[in-house]
Scaffold this active site. Structure first.
Site, PDB file in Angstrom:
ATOM      1  N   HIS A 172      29.508  32.007  12.788  1.00  0.00           N
ATOM      2  CA  HIS A 172      28.060  31.855  12.915  1.00  0.00           C
ATOM      3  C   HIS A 172      27.412  31.616  11.549  1.00  0.00           C
ATOM      4  CE1 HIS A 172      29.543  34.175  16.346  1.00  0.00           C
ATOM      5  NE2 HIS A 172      28.497  33.743  17.024  1.00  0.00           N
ATOM      6  N   ASP A 192      16.497  38.257  17.407  1.00  0.00           N
ATOM      7  CA  ASP A 192      15.852  38.085  18.713  1.00  0.00           C
ATOM      8  C   ASP A 192      16.653  38.798  19.795  1.00  0.00           C
ATOM      9  OD1 ASP A 192      13.719  36.229  17.891  1.00  0.00           O
ATOM     10  OD2 ASP A 192      15.354  34.823  17.522  1.00  0.00           O
ATOM     11  N   GLU A 215      19.372  56.948  28.118  1.00  0.00           N
ATOM     12  CA  GLU A 215      20.815  57.122  27.910  1.00  0.00           C
ATOM     13  C   GLU A 215      21.390  56.082  26.953  1.00  0.00           C
ATOM     14  OE1 GLU A 215      19.408  56.902  30.904  1.00  0.00           O
ATOM     15  OE2 GLU A 215      19.656  58.883  31.801  1.00  0.00           O
ATOM     16  N   PHE A 271      25.682  58.827  34.979  1.00  0.00           N
ATOM     17  CA  PHE A 271      24.864  58.000  34.086  1.00  0.00           C
ATOM     18  C   PHE A 271      25.613  57.608  32.812  1.00  0.00           C
ATOM     19  CE2 PHE A 271      21.442  60.540  36.370  1.00  0.00           C
ATOM     20  CZ  PHE A 271      21.307  59.574  37.361  1.00  0.00           C
ATOM     21  N   HIS A 275      24.481  59.575  42.878  1.00  0.00           N
ATOM     22  CA  HIS A 275      24.674  60.517  41.778  1.00  0.00           C
ATOM     23  C   HIS A 275      26.129  61.005  41.672  1.00  0.00           C
ATOM     24  CE1 HIS A 275      20.411  60.370  41.516  1.00  0.00           C
ATOM     25  NE2 HIS A 275      20.315  61.396  40.691  1.00  0.00           N
TER      26      HIS A 275
HETATM   27  C1  TPP Z   1      24.963  42.558  24.466  1.00  0.00           C
HETATM   28  C2  TPP Z   1      25.257  41.166  24.012  1.00  0.00           C
HETATM   29  N1  TPP Z   1      25.029  40.134  24.840  1.00  0.00           N
HETATM   30  C3  TPP Z   1      25.324  38.885  24.471  1.00  0.00           C
HETATM   31  C4  TPP Z   1      25.878  38.629  23.251  1.00  0.00           C
HETATM   32  C5  TPP Z   1      26.258  37.214  22.867  1.00  0.00           C
HETATM   33  N2  TPP Z   1      25.312  36.749  21.829  1.00  0.00           N
HETATM   34  C6  TPP Z   1      25.610  36.786  20.524  1.00  0.00           C
HETATM   35  S1  TPP Z   1      24.313  36.362  19.558  1.00  0.00           S
HETATM   36  C7  TPP Z   1      23.336  36.086  20.898  1.00  0.00           C
HETATM   37  C8  TPP Z   1      21.901  35.713  20.752  1.00  0.00           C
HETATM   38  C9  TPP Z   1      21.618  34.906  19.587  1.00  0.00           C
HETATM   39  O1  TPP Z   1      20.269  34.889  19.314  1.00  0.00           O
HETATM   40  P1  TPP Z   1      19.661  35.764  18.163  1.00  0.00           P
HETATM   41  O2  TPP Z   1      19.916  37.176  18.432  1.00  0.00           O
HETATM   42  O3  TPP Z   1      18.264  35.334  18.012  1.00  0.00           O
HETATM   43  O4  TPP Z   1      20.520  35.373  16.901  1.00  0.00           O
HETATM   44  P2  TPP Z   1      20.393  34.056  16.032  1.00  0.00           P
HETATM   45  O5  TPP Z   1      20.975  32.939  16.826  1.00  0.00           O
HETATM   46  O6  TPP Z   1      18.956  33.863  15.744  1.00  0.00           O
HETATM   47  O7  TPP Z   1      21.184  34.353  14.819  1.00  0.00           O
HETATM   48  C10 TPP Z   1      24.041  36.321  22.071  1.00  0.00           C
HETATM   49  C11 TPP Z   1      23.465  36.134  23.419  1.00  0.00           C
HETATM   50  C12 TPP Z   1      26.107  39.734  22.409  1.00  0.00           C
HETATM   51  N3  TPP Z   1      26.639  39.608  21.214  1.00  0.00           N
HETATM   52  N4  TPP Z   1      25.774  40.977  22.804  1.00  0.00           N
HETATM   53 MG    MG Z   2      17.217  34.208  16.783  1.00  0.00          MG
END
Ligand code: TPP
Ligand code: MG
Length: 647
Positions: free
Chosen positions: A29, A155, A398, A424, A460
């Site tokens: 990334h 985000d 939780e 839970f 539960h």
């Molecule tokens: C709980 C969870 N769901 C999905 C993902 C897969 N995933 C990795 S980054 C991301 C979102 C990317 O958007 P953002 O958080 O805005 O990061 P940016 O691309 O801006 O670096 C997702 C859905 C994850 N890592 N964790």
């Molecule tokens: Mg983002």
């Protein structure tokens, strides 16, 4: 060269390293490290106090990368700052055996504080670290505990529900030393966040009691000023909403979702380097003046660390500090438990003793303190105005509780626990999994551990939960049979340092057994000898197995009873011990009020597994036992029929 120019070269270096490492691994990334490089340089260059020559220095500032996909930003900073993270480690990004995993795993010795990857978990763990700091500062004194928790969040972190739970509690508790930088780049994997995320983030966090700042995330002077102001707020946690561009500086891929999780491509990498005035043919380029910039920045932390060590050597609080940070092994005194007691009540009765013997024992429940019997009666409540409180009221949160307990556990100095009904545990499973992955000694207290909780009904009543937790590597799952086993279970949990322990406790009373002490630490042991059949049970089914063995004896059948409270510990014992306990060539029957999934590991092919492979029912405990076949008479009957078939 002016400071601004040198800082810009530091930013370029990070961008170059991130692009090159992702390109070489052909996966990863690049967008986030490029978009948050300016913030990283300001934070690590001017504010964060850590010491690369002593990464685990207990009073260091904590840095949490909640958007863990941007791991190359962290690895680059660690390398540049002189942590034991080599340029070759960066070249081996995402390769087998390298510390530069795709998403950060926990390596305190390298400066990697927590495992992130599941978005939002880092957000929650940072809150736990800030609670740990606030509590320890109060208990030991600011001479020896005086640091901050910083985090980068994205985000995705803010969209995940766990961040709302954690932020709500952090704001309520006024955790002023928590400072998060939000990478507000308006991009996630599926494209523009305008498709999914239109709330007013500043208003949301302000409503939860945070200070917020709007910052141009590429204006380092603005970042510096806002960070300085955030540090001066002594009432509230801070969120710096940093307006950034993903893959900042990449000529065609900046501001695109493509830059999130794929190599930019050789041409784009080259064009980016040219655009920022970087040698286009060099890879993993670290100019000497940039290395010097980060080394000089780290002197700040190194100096603080040396001064801290001098204070520790001379401080009257040093003894207290050691009680928290270097605790001796724990031994719990035995008690007379009477004839019948719910294991949750036995656990509750141990709290006072544990609280006295373990100063760092701290935790709470997700609004179920009374039901889970997890109150330190003299501990006080942790709050904005009482940082010495040892009872943390997590509220009905939780998910956050799991992450917060993990944050406290990896912070050091504390032995935290989190409690709720076993059912839970599903709401906090990601955090439980991370505790296992991080080797964090979190303690999970789960009461109401079976259908025998009764009238609350199938919503539960845990069924598959035991099997699913047992499937998780490095988690010890302990289901004690009675009060005595419960005390031994707590002892095991409190002495474990290499991973988490889940304690599964009954709501209902169970007889106190006549048993040899010490067996629980072996995972399983013979409770009653016998040679015709072996009944293996856990928790509240052990006394039923004993009752069935007595009935079988009157029919001339010699039944052995094995209590098997912890599979993981049992599988750690020698093969000799295990076959001695389970017997060889004797038919085996398992008895557990839960899914039978997995029990064939114990009873083998041809064994009988008595369990519950359906959802439970809403009814009194006795009726449930009757309908689901868990009375002594029914179990005896089943075993007899099973043996008849065998003969
Ligand atoms: C709980 C969870 N769901 C999905 C993902 C897969 N995933 C990795 S980054 C991301 C979102 C990317 O958007 P953002 O958080 O805005 O990061 P940016 O691309 O801006 O670096 C997702 C859905 C994850 N890592 N964790
Ligand atoms: Mg983002």
């Amino acid at each position: 060269m002016g400071k601004t120019e040198l800082e810009q070269r530091a930013v370029n270096t990070i961008k170059g390293l991130a692009m090159d490492a992702v390109q070489k691994a052909n996966s990863g990334h690049p967008g986030m490290p490029m978009g948050m490089a300016d913030i990283g340089v300001v934070l690590w260059g001017e504010f964060l106090s850590v010491d690369p020559s002593f990464p685990t220095w207990p009073d260091r500032d904590r840095f949490v990368l909640s958007n863990g996909h941007g791991s190359m930003l962290l690895y680059s900073l660690l390398h540049l700052c002189g942590f034991p993270m080599t340029l070759d480690d960066l070249r081996n990004f995402r390769q087998w055996g390298s510390p530069t995993a795709g998403h950060p795993e926990r390596h305190p010795g390298l400066g990697i504080e927590v495992t992130t990857g599941p978005l939002g978990q880092g957000f929650g763990m940072g809150v736990g670290m800030a609670i740990a700091e606030a509590h320890l500062r109060e208990m030991i004194g600011s001479e020896l505990v005086d640091h901050r928790t910083y985090g980068f969040v994205s985000d995705g972190d803010l969209m995940e529900g766990i961040s709302s739970e954690s932020a709500s509690l952090a704001g309520h508790l006024g955790l002023d030393r928590l400072v998060y930088f939000y990478d507000d780049n308006k991009i996630s994997i599926d494209g523009a966040t305008s498709k999914t995320f239109s709330e007013d983030v500043a208003a949301r966090f302000q409503a939860m009691g945070w200070s917020t700042w709007d910052v141009d995330g590429h204006d380092r002077e603005a970042i510096r000023q806002a960070t300085g102001q955030a540090l001066m707020d002594e009432e509230r946690p801070s969120l710096l909403i940093c307006h950034t561009h993903i893959a900042h500086g990449a000529p065609t891929k900046q501001d695109t979702a493509k830059a999130h999780g794929a190599p930019l491509g050789d041409d784009e990498v080259r064009a980016t380097k040219v655009a920022m005035g970087w040698p286009p043919d060099e890879t993993f380029y670290v100019p000497e003046d940039v290395a010097e910039f980060f080394r000089a920045a780290m002197d700040r932390g190194a100096k603080k660390r040396r001064a801290w060590e001098e204070r520790l050597a001379a401080s009257p609080a040093a003894g207290t500090w050691r009680q928290y940070f270097e605790p001796p092994p724990i031994r719990l005194a035995t008690s007379d438990w009477g004839e019948k007691l719910a294991t949750r009540s036995a656990s509750g009765a141990l709290f006072e003793q544990i609280g006295e013997k373990v100063p760092g024992f701290i935790g709470g429940a997700a609004d179920l303190v009374e039901s889970t019997k997890t109150e330190l009666s003299d501990g006080g409540s942790f709050s904005k105005s009482n940082r010495s409180g040892r009872n943390i009221h997590f509220g009905i949160r939780e998910h956050a509780m799991g992450a917060i307990v993990n944050g406290m556990a990896v912070h050091g100095g504390l032995r935290p626990y989190g409690a709720t009904f076993f059912i839970f545990s599903d709401y906090m499973r990601p955090a439980v999994r991370l505790s296992a992955l991080m080797e964090a000694p979190s303690i999970w207290v789960y009461t109401h551990d079976s259908v025998f909780l009764g009238e609350d009904g199938p919503t539960h009543q845990p069924i598959e939960h035991l099997a699913s937790l047992r499937a998780m590597p490095n988690l010890w799952v302990i289901r004690p049979a009675d009060a005595g086993e419960t005390a031994e279970a707590w002892e095991v949990a409190l002495n474990r340092t290499s991973g988490p322990t889940a304690l599964l406790l009954t709501r209902q009373g169970v007889p106190v057994l006549d048993r040899p002490p010490g067996g629980l630490a072996l995972g399983g042991y013979v409770l009653r000898p016998g040679s015709d059949v072996v009944l293996v049970a856990t928790g509240s089914e052990v006394w039923v197995a004993v009752g069935a063995a007595e009935q079988l004896a009157s029919e001339g059948i010699s039944a052995r009873v094995v209590s098997l409270p912890c599979w993981e510990l049992f599988f750690e014992q020698s093969e000799d011990y295990r076959s001695e306990v389970l017997g060889e060539g004797i038919p085996r029957v398992s008895l557990e009020a839960a899914a039978t999934f997995g029990w064939e590991r114990i009873t083998g092919v041809g064994g009988l597994n008595i369990g519950i492979d359906r959802f439970g029912a809403s009814a009194p405990e006795a009726a449930i036992a009757e309908h689901l076949g868990f009375t002594i008479g029914q179990v005896t009957g089943e075993v007899t029929r099973f043996l008849d078939k065998h003969r």
